[in-house]
Design a protein around this motif. Structure first.
Motif, PDB file in Angstrom:
ATOM      1  N   GLU A 135       0.735  -1.368  -0.020  1.00 23.49           N
ATOM      2  CA  GLU A 135      -0.008  -0.134   0.128  1.00 23.49           C
ATOM      3  C   GLU A 135       0.870   1.186   0.028  1.00 23.49           C
ATOM      4  O   GLU A 135       0.518   2.177  -0.662  1.00 23.49           O
ATOM      5  N   GLU A 136       1.957   1.170   0.708  1.00 25.93           N
ATOM      6  CA  GLU A 136       2.970   2.454   0.806  1.00 25.93           C
ATOM      7  C   GLU A 136       3.461   2.765  -0.552  1.00 25.93           C
ATOM      8  O   GLU A 136       3.557   3.649  -0.977  1.00 25.93           O
ATOM      9  N   ALA A 137       3.936   1.544  -0.934  1.00 26.54           N
ATOM     10  CA  ALA A 137       4.572   1.841  -2.319  1.00 26.54           C
ATOM     11  C   ALA A 137       3.595   2.200  -3.445  1.00 26.54           C
ATOM     12  O   ALA A 137       3.942   2.997  -4.282  1.00 26.54           O
ATOM     13  N   LEU A 138       2.457   1.788  -3.354  1.00 28.73           N
ATOM     14  CA  LEU A 138       1.380   2.251  -4.443  1.00 28.73           C
ATOM     15  C   LEU A 138       0.908   3.514  -4.109  1.00 28.73           C
ATOM     16  O   LEU A 138       0.316   4.301  -5.168  1.00 28.73           O
ATOM     17  N   SER A 139       1.164   3.968  -3.038  1.00 25.10           N
ATOM     18  CA  SER A 139       0.469   5.415  -2.870  1.00 25.10           C
ATOM     19  C   SER A 139       0.961   6.578  -3.447  1.00 25.10           C
ATOM     20  O   SER A 139       0.571   7.335  -3.765  1.00 25.10           O
ATOM     21  N   GLN A 198      -2.493   2.984 -10.749  1.00 25.19           N
ATOM     22  CA  GLN A 198      -2.489   1.414 -10.364  1.00 25.19           C
ATOM     23  C   GLN A 198      -3.471   0.648 -10.625  1.00 25.19           C
ATOM     24  O   GLN A 198      -4.605   1.307 -10.907  1.00 25.19           O
ATOM     25  N   GLU A 199      -3.595  -0.673 -10.492  1.00 20.51           N
ATOM     26  CA  GLU A 199      -4.614  -1.412 -11.113  1.00 20.51           C
ATOM     27  C   GLU A 199      -4.423  -2.784 -10.385  1.00 20.51           C
ATOM     28  O   GLU A 199      -3.453  -3.533 -10.572  1.00 20.51           O
ATOM     29  N   GLU A 200      -5.279  -3.382  -9.607  1.00 21.10           N
ATOM     30  CA  GLU A 200      -5.651  -4.633  -8.866  1.00 21.10           C
ATOM     31  C   GLU A 200      -4.176  -4.653  -8.191  1.00 21.10           C
ATOM     32  O   GLU A 200      -3.740  -5.883  -8.147  1.00 21.10           O
ATOM     33  N   GLY A 201      -3.699  -3.833  -7.414  1.00 25.78           N
ATOM     34  CA  GLY A 201      -2.627  -3.872  -6.552  1.00 25.78           C
ATOM     35  C   GLY A 201      -1.351  -3.978  -7.207  1.00 25.78           C
ATOM     36  O   GLY A 201      -0.350  -4.438  -6.355  1.00 25.78           O
ATOM     37  N   PHE A 202      -1.102  -3.517  -8.334  1.00 22.07           N
ATOM     38  CA  PHE A 202       0.027  -3.398  -9.050  1.00 22.07           C
ATOM     39  C   PHE A 202       0.243  -1.977  -9.516  1.00 22.07           C
ATOM     40  O   PHE A 202      -0.702  -1.261  -9.817  1.00 22.07           O
ATOM     41  N   PHE A 203       1.443  -1.608 -10.137  1.00 23.59           N
ATOM     42  CA  PHE A 203       1.582  -0.158 -10.816  1.00 23.59           C
ATOM     43  C   PHE A 203       1.199  -0.562 -11.986  1.00 23.59           C
ATOM     44  O   PHE A 203       1.272  -1.579 -12.841  1.00 23.59           O
TER      45      PHE A 203
END
Length: 89
Positions: free
Chosen positions: A67-71, A76-81
């Protein structure tokens, strides 16, 4: 080793190349300069580019959560960049 016109012609044959005379002259000079450079390498100072003890210890540390990395991701899409497609199918 000396790069001679005969050696250059032999290399042309092995590489299946046909060079114009002016191209041969340019390549011959380039190969001679490259060989001079390679022959000069042993005379270089052998001081290492880094000094012992100047690098930090390689110690595992906690990393960012997903979550921190994607913030900070622009998309983002479905938990990925999410990035733009760069290859055609």
């Amino acid at each position: 080793m000396e790069i001679t016109p005969e050696l250059l012609r032999r290399l042309e044959d092995l590489a299946r190349l046909r060079l114009a005379p002016e191209e041969e002259a340019l390549l011959l000079e380039d190969l001679r300069r490259i060989l001079e450079f390679v022959n000069a390498l042993p005379a270089l100072d052998e001081t290492p580019l880094w000094q012992e003890g100047r690098l930090r210890e390689d110690v595992p540390r906690p990393s960012l959560s997903q979550e921190e990395a994607l913030s900070v991701a622009p998309a983002q899409e479905e938990g990925f960049f999410r990035v733009d497609r760069v290859l055609e199918e």
